[in-house]
Structure formats: C-alpha cells, structure tokens
Design a protein around this motif. Sequence first.
Motif, short mmCIF file in Angstrom:
data_model
loop_
_atom_site.label_atom_id
_atom_site.label_comp_id
_atom_site.label_asym_id
_atom_site.label_seq_id
_atom_site.Cartn_x
_atom_site.Cartn_y
_atom_site.Cartn_z
N ALA A 70 0.43 -1.44 -0.44
CA ALA A 70 -0.01 -0.28 -0.13
C ALA A 70 0.87 1.72 0.42
O ALA A 70 0.58 1.97 -0.64
CB ALA A 70 -1.09 -0.25 1.20
N ILE A 71 1.91 1.02 0.94
CA ILE A 71 3.24 2.52 0.85
C ILE A 71 3.21 2.80 -0.63
O ILE A 71 3.56 3.85 -1.40
CB ILE A 71 3.90 2.46 2.18
N LEU A 72 4.44 1.42 -0.67
CA LEU A 72 4.86 1.97 -2.22
C LEU A 72 4.05 2.27 -3.40
O LEU A 72 3.80 2.36 -4.03
CB LEU A 72 5.66 0.55 -2.55
N TRP B 107 8.17 13.57 -0.48
CA TRP B 107 7.72 13.53 0.66
C TRP B 107 7.77 11.97 0.82
O TRP B 107 8.41 11.76 2.24
CB TRP B 107 7.79 14.88 1.20
N TRP B 108 6.30 11.69 0.60
CA TRP B 108 5.99 10.40 0.40
C TRP B 108 6.97 9.53 0.58
O TRP B 108 6.60 8.01 1.49
CB TRP B 108 4.63 10.20 -0.09
N VAL B 109 8.54 9.62 -0.34
CA VAL B 109 8.89 8.38 0.17
C VAL B 109 9.47 7.96 0.88
O VAL B 109 9.88 7.20 0.68
CB VAL B 109 10.21 9.03 -1.80
N TRP B 110 9.80 9.50 1.60
CA TRP B 110 11.25 8.67 3.35
C TRP B 110 9.64 8.03 3.87
O TRP B 110 9.98 6.91 4.42
CB TRP B 110 11.25 10.20 3.86
N VAL B 111 9.15 8.31 3.56
CA VAL B 111 7.93 6.89 4.47
C VAL B 111 8.30 5.52 3.81
O VAL B 111 8.12 4.70 4.27
CB VAL B 111 6.21 7.54 4.10
N ALA B 112 8.06 5.62 2.30
CA ALA B 112 8.34 4.05 1.78
C ALA B 112 9.57 4.17 1.97
O ALA B 112 9.85 2.50 2.10
CB ALA B 112 8.37 4.55 -0.03
N VAL B 113 10.22 4.90 2.16
CA VAL B 113 12.28 4.30 1.97
C VAL B 113 11.96 3.18 4.01
O VAL B 113 12.05 2.15 4.38
CB VAL B 113 13.31 5.26 2.45
N VAL B 114 10.48 3.85 5.45
CA VAL B 114 11.33 3.48 6.06
C VAL B 114 10.94 2.15 6.34
O VAL B 114 11.39 1.04 6.15
CB VAL B 114 10.69 4.23 7.17
N MET B 115 9.25 2.62 5.24
CA MET B 115 8.71 0.43 4.94
C MET B 115 9.81 -0.56 4.81
O MET B 115 9.91 -1.72 4.78
CB MET B 115 7.73 1.07 4.24
N LEU B 116 10.89 0.33 3.05
CA LEU B 116 11.50 -0.53 2.25
C LEU B 116 12.29 -1.52 3.05
O LEU B 116 12.98 -2.10 3.52
CB LEU B 116 11.59 0.17 1.44
N VAL B 117 12.86 -0.36 4.21
CA VAL B 117 13.68 -0.48 5.31
C VAL B 117 13.76 -1.57 6.50
O VAL B 117 14.11 -2.87 6.61
CB VAL B 117 14.83 0.37 5.82
N LEU B 118 12.85 -1.32 6.35
CA LEU B 118 11.43 -2.66 7.24
C LEU B 118 11.65 -4.20 7.06
O LEU B 118 12.32 -5.43 7.45
CB LEU B 118 10.79 -2.05 8.42
N LEU B 119 10.93 -4.07 5.27
CA LEU B 119 10.64 -5.62 4.97
C LEU B 119 12.32 -5.64 4.91
O LEU B 119 11.99 -7.04 4.60
CB LEU B 119 10.33 -4.21 3.23
N ALA B 120 13.57 -5.51 4.02
CA ALA B 120 14.81 -6.26 4.04
C ALA B 120 14.93 -7.04 5.17
O ALA B 120 15.60 -7.85 5.00
CB ALA B 120 15.58 -4.72 3.26
#
Length: 346
Positions: A206-208, A265-278
């Motif tokens: 959803a975030i991506l 700026w939403w990209v940084w929300v996505a980055v946090v989620m993708l780091v958690l995913l990784a």
Amino acid sequence: MAAAMIANTRPRTIAAWLYIVAALIVAIVVVGGVTRLTESGLSITEWKPLIGAVPPLTEAQWQAEFANYRRIPQYEAINHGMTLAGFKAIFFWEYLHRFLGRIIGLAFLIPFVWFAARRQIPRGYFWRLFALFALICLQGTFGWLMVRSGLTHRTEVAPGWLATHLLTALFTLAGMVWTALDLRRLARESGARPARLTGFGLAATAILTVQLLYGALMAGLRAGRVANDWPLMNGSIFPGPSQSGESLGKLLFDDPATVHFIHRWWVWVAVVMLVLLARKVKPLDRRAPVAIHIAFGTQILLGIATVMSDVNVTLAGLHQLVGALLVIAVTWGIHAIGQQSHYRVS
C-alpha cells in the motif's frame, strides 16, 4: 493417474516463461515513459488491435495518419506547423509502445494455450495464469481509454487514466513475478504451497503503491517541472498549490505543485517501510534485501537528478525503469515473507 498428471507439469519452464513476459513488461513501462516524455502518446489517434500492427508503408498512408493527428487539439496547441518528419519521430514511440503491447499479449497467450493443451500447468495455477492474461488485456484497454481522453478536449492524456494505465502494468508485473516465484518453489518442492500476502506485505504494498501513484500523476501533470531544486521546492519546503481555491480532491490529485510535494516527501515513508521489509526478509533470503536497497537507493538518486535536470528524458526514463525494478525487488521480498508464513502456521 494423479501422479502421472503431476509429473507432466512444468513449473520450472512456466516460471521461466513468466520471467520473460515480466521483462517485456519492464520494457513497455520504459517505452511508455519515453512516449509520455516526448509527447508522442497521441500521435496514433485510432485503436486497431489487429491491422494497426502494420505501420504506414507508403507516402499516402503516412499523410493519412498525419492528417488524423492534425485534427486533434494537441496539434493545434503544441505542434502546429510540425513537418511530416517530425510527426514520424513521435509516431515511432507510440507505435513501438503499442507494438510491445501486442508482443506481450502474444508472448503470454501462445505459451499459455500450449501449456494448457498439454496439461502442463500445475494444479491451482490455470486460473491464476488466466487472470494474468486478463490483466494484460485490461491494460491494453486502459491504454486506449487513456489515449482517447486526450483526443477531443485536451492537449494531453488525462492524468487519472495515465496513472491507471501505469499502475495496472506494475500490478501485472508484480503478479508475473509472484507467480513465477511460487512455481520455482514448486519445482524444488513438489508439495510447496503458494506464498500468502501477509499483513506486513500488504502494508508495504500500500505504501509503495501511493508513491507509484504519485509518480504517475507527476508524469501526467508534468509536475516534475514545478521545481528544479532539491530538497526545497523553489526555495521553500512547499511553495503552495499551483492554483488557489481548489477542492481537496483536486488539490491532492490534480494540482501539480501538491502532487510534486507529496511524491517528493512520501518517498521517505516508503524508505522506512522498505528498510523494515529488507530487515524482515534478510534471514529468509539474503539476496532480496540487497536488491531492495539498491533499487530504492538508485531510484531516489534518479528522482532527484530528474527534477534538478528539469526532467531530462534519459534520466526520467531511467527513473521509470528503476521504478519497475523496485516493484520486482519488493515483490521478491514480500513473497519470501509470505512463503515463510506457511511454516510458522504449521
């Protein structure tokens, strides 16, 4: 009898075929981006799924196509006085985009029919593959509706249809990769079950998706040219909407400055989620986290470079390419979590 049917299936071969189709989808996403960036998408004003596969071959045919283009608002407002040579240049990108669409359809349909006729599709996968083909057909339909939206009262395609067209392509790409990963697992373990979409995976998706949606709207609204500095926008964090007095819906989805701000700026929300995913995927598959980090890191750098270059076509095309690769990497990671969830349940 059942054992013979299982032995006759070809999960590894079908997975390889799906990866090939996925690669073609990545290619068409990139070509579609270039088509938009070069204002080529309205150069073909008719939808002829069969006979349209053959481009104009004679001078008379070229003149007829050019005459059709000269009747739409984009020609009068943007390309008035364009020569036939100039028209051929923009025609090339739209034709290539549609040609790739036809290739994808055939590259999926013909092997699908072959595998089905020979009963080589593993149990439970026929309707999944059929759904993927339906998505390909739907994608073509959305593409035409997108083009049609720009033929009468606009000088460009409607941003909403462009976003629908792109997101459907990326969703289809993710479906291809997910199904191929399931089949590869099945080829290694005869009793392997398809991966499940977990709650965490759904949240990451959803975030991506929000970021991808606003990327598509950026292209549709030409919002990348609102500001060419970074991290500020024209010297401030948010310079304000492009137009005042807009409704909330228009502000969020149809205002270039607001769309640019959200995408930036939403990209940084996505980055946090993708780091958690990784981090979550790392114990399960050490390669997927590397792919995720490389993809989103490269994508951010390309996004910044695209904005600061005032939307250079090459950089913007690479940005779209890496966006598609990011979808693949994230699908890979979410799939690994979904596969592992079976073992936790059992």
